[in-house]
Scaffold this active site. Structure first.
Site, PDB file in Angstrom:
ATOM      1  N   TYR A  22     -28.817  29.770  -7.033  1.00  0.00           N
ATOM      2  CA  TYR A  22     -27.972  30.550  -7.937  1.00  0.00           C
ATOM      3  C   TYR A  22     -26.732  31.153  -7.285  1.00  0.00           C
ATOM      4  O   TYR A  22     -25.908  31.750  -7.975  1.00  0.00           O
ATOM      5  CB  TYR A  22     -28.800  31.663  -8.594  1.00  0.00           C
ATOM      6  CG  TYR A  22     -29.945  31.107  -9.403  1.00  0.00           C
ATOM      7  CD1 TYR A  22     -29.720  30.551 -10.655  1.00  0.00           C
ATOM      8  CD2 TYR A  22     -31.241  31.110  -8.909  1.00  0.00           C
ATOM      9  CE1 TYR A  22     -30.758  30.023 -11.400  1.00  0.00           C
ATOM     10  CE2 TYR A  22     -32.291  30.588  -9.648  1.00  0.00           C
ATOM     11  CZ  TYR A  22     -32.039  30.044 -10.887  1.00  0.00           C
ATOM     12  OH  TYR A  22     -33.071  29.517 -11.622  1.00  0.00           O
ATOM     13  N   HIS A  97     -25.280  26.351 -17.368  1.00  0.00           N
ATOM     14  CA  HIS A  97     -26.327  26.641 -16.381  1.00  0.00           C
ATOM     15  C   HIS A  97     -25.692  26.655 -15.004  1.00  0.00           C
ATOM     16  O   HIS A  97     -24.916  25.751 -14.663  1.00  0.00           O
ATOM     17  CB  HIS A  97     -27.443  25.599 -16.436  1.00  0.00           C
ATOM     18  CG  HIS A  97     -28.152  25.612 -17.740  1.00  0.00           C
ATOM     19  ND1 HIS A  97     -29.070  26.582 -18.066  1.00  0.00           N
ATOM     20  CD2 HIS A  97     -28.033  24.807 -18.822  1.00  0.00           C
ATOM     21  CE1 HIS A  97     -29.498  26.359 -19.294  1.00  0.00           C
ATOM     22  NE2 HIS A  97     -28.875  25.299 -19.780  1.00  0.00           N
TER      23      HIS A  97
END
Length: 144
Positions: A22, A97
């Site tokens: 991330y 995403h």
């Protein structure tokens, strides 16, 4: 022109989650980046984050925006309620995403929400949000 950016469960934990997946951005950093983009592009942006499906549904149901960027988080894979709400929302919309969901665990590869969006951006980090915002801005300009 108003664009709503919706972040689903656990996205408030950016910066604390696996940085290899991330990145280093915190949710606050992401919000600042999006708001800065809005100011530079003369677009009103609102960032909404919730870990609760019902709160996300309630926000979408307000229908007070011209475009939508959504990262449904884990709801991507199984929330037919969010999918149905997205189908109701008749504005340009992009699913985003941060990680490439197609290169992750099998259960993360299926999106029930993408098919009711204009498109999906996956795996480009937080910059996927900026690409989605650019698309929505151009699409809304074409419609006016």
């Amino acid at each position: 022109m108003k664009v709503l950016v919706v972040n689903g469960p656990n996205l408030n934990m950016l910066g604390k989650r696996d940085k290899n997946i991330y990145g280093n951005f915190s949710h606050e950093d992401l919000v600042k980046m999006i708001e800065d983009w809005g100011r530079k592009n003369d677009v009103e942006v609102e960032v909404f984050q919730s870990n609760h499906e019902g709160e996300i549904l309630d926000r979408l149901h307000r229908l007070d925006f011209d475009g939508l960027v959504i990262n449904p988080g884990a709801f991507t894979h199984y929330s037919y309620a969010i999918r149905d709400a997205l189908e109701i929302v008749k504005v340009p919309k992009v699913e985003v995403h941060i990680s490439n969901i197609h290169r992750r665990e099998e259960f993360r590869r299926r999106s029930v929400t993408a098919e009711v969006c204009d498109g999906q951006i996956s795996g480009l980090g937080v910059y996927g949000y900026l690409l989605a915002l650019e698309y929505i801005k151009k699409k809304l300009e074409e419609l006016t």
